[in-house]
Design a protein around this motif. Sequence first.
Motif, PDB file in Angstrom:
ATOM      1  N   GLU A  64       0.837  -1.201   0.000  1.00 42.98           N
ATOM      2  CA  GLU A  64       0.000   0.000   0.000  1.00 42.98           C
ATOM      3  C   GLU A  64       0.871   1.251   0.000  1.00 42.98           C
ATOM      4  OE1 GLU A  64      -3.810  -1.764   2.546  1.00 42.98           O
ATOM      5  OE2 GLU A  64      -2.164  -0.781   3.599  1.00 42.98           O
ATOM      6  N   ARG A 124       2.344   2.038  -3.384  1.00 44.73           N
ATOM      7  CA  ARG A 124       1.333   2.606  -4.278  1.00 44.73           C
ATOM      8  C   ARG A 124       1.069   4.079  -3.933  1.00 44.73           C
ATOM      9  NH1 ARG A 124      -2.985  -0.519  -3.121  1.00 44.73           N
ATOM     10  NH2 ARG A 124      -1.990  -2.226  -4.235  1.00 44.73           N
ATOM     11  N   LEU A 125       0.942   4.373  -2.644  1.00 46.20           N
ATOM     12  CA  LEU A 125       0.688   5.751  -2.221  1.00 46.20           C
ATOM     13  C   LEU A 125       1.876   6.652  -2.550  1.00 46.20           C
ATOM     14  CD1 LEU A 125      -0.951   5.014   1.241  1.00 46.20           C
ATOM     15  CD2 LEU A 125      -2.118   5.854  -0.804  1.00 46.20           C
ATOM     16  N   ASN A 130       1.972   7.474  -6.205  1.00 44.79           N
ATOM     17  CA  ASN A 130       0.972   8.499  -6.507  1.00 44.79           C
ATOM     18  C   ASN A 130       1.496   9.891  -6.127  1.00 44.79           C
ATOM     19  OD1 ASN A 130      -1.531   9.502  -7.374  1.00 44.79           O
ATOM     20  ND2 ASN A 130      -2.312   9.455  -5.277  1.00 44.79           N
ATOM     21  N   ARG A 190      -7.715  13.844  -3.509  1.00 44.92           N
ATOM     22  CA  ARG A 190      -7.947  12.424  -3.805  1.00 44.92           C
ATOM     23  C   ARG A 190      -6.878  11.555  -3.137  1.00 44.92           C
ATOM     24  NH1 ARG A 190      -9.003  14.706  -8.820  1.00 44.92           N
ATOM     25  NH2 ARG A 190      -7.073  13.904  -9.703  1.00 44.92           N
ATOM     26  N   ALA A 191      -5.633  12.006  -3.174  1.00 46.82           N
ATOM     27  CA  ALA A 191      -4.543  11.250  -2.539  1.00 46.82           C
ATOM     28  C   ALA A 191      -4.760  11.169  -1.031  1.00 46.82           C
ATOM     29  CB  ALA A 191      -3.195  11.895  -2.853  1.00 46.82           C
ATOM     30  N   ARG A 212      -7.194   8.496  -0.291  1.00 50.03           N
ATOM     31  CA  ARG A 212      -6.574   7.170  -0.434  1.00 50.03           C
ATOM     32  C   ARG A 212      -5.732   6.833   0.789  1.00 50.03           C
ATOM     33  NH1 ARG A 212      -5.288   9.189  -5.821  1.00 50.03           N
ATOM     34  NH2 ARG A 212      -6.895   8.418  -7.222  1.00 50.03           N
ATOM     35  N   ARG A 264      -8.039   5.925   3.621  1.00 53.49           N
ATOM     36  CA  ARG A 264      -8.636   4.587   3.450  1.00 53.49           C
ATOM     37  C   ARG A 264      -7.615   3.485   3.714  1.00 53.49           C
ATOM     38  NH1 ARG A 264     -11.128   7.403  -0.503  1.00 53.49           N
ATOM     39  NH2 ARG A 264      -9.790   6.641  -2.170  1.00 53.49           N
ATOM     40  N   GLN A 265      -6.381   3.670   3.257  1.00 52.26           N
ATOM     41  CA  GLN A 265      -5.363   2.636   3.469  1.00 52.26           C
ATOM     42  C   GLN A 265      -4.993   2.522   4.950  1.00 52.26           C
ATOM     43  OE1 GLN A 265      -4.442   0.473   1.142  1.00 52.26           O
ATOM     44  NE2 GLN A 265      -5.774   1.569  -0.272  1.00 52.26           N
ATOM     45  N   ASN A 308      -8.155   0.560   6.815  1.00 47.71           N
ATOM     46  CA  ASN A 308      -8.828  -0.576   6.175  1.00 47.71           C
ATOM     47  C   ASN A 308      -8.656  -1.893   6.926  1.00 47.71           C
ATOM     48  OD1 ASN A 308      -6.209  -1.282   5.610  1.00 47.71           O
ATOM     49  ND2 ASN A 308      -6.433  -1.254   3.393  1.00 47.71           N
TER      50      ASN A 308
END
Length: 104
Positions: A49, A52-53, A56, A88-89, A92, A95-96, A99
């Motif tokens: 995760e 990925r972040l 971004n 938006r980031a 994310r 949420r990560q 979760n």
Amino acid sequence: MKILLMLAALGLTTVAAAAPADAQVNRRQYSQERRIDQGIRSGRITPREAARLQRNQGRINGAEQRMRASGGRLTYRERQRLDNRQDRASGRIYRQKNNRRRYR
């Protein structure tokens, strides 16, 4: 002479007003990166995760650099676009971190 002084003062005011807006973009990027790092340290973000972040965030930083290449300053519209991408980031990242997946 008075007109020249007024124009010079107006120009300085415009430059001074633009600088804090550009600094805000950089502060926000730094804050997002800190949130990701904190999530990694706490184990709330897994390595996958996090990668990925961070990718971004790198794309957002690259977009900012391309926008600045045209003159060094960001226009209002460019700042707006970067802010939307950071919004938006941020979602994310939230949420990560929340979760229920844990690393450790």
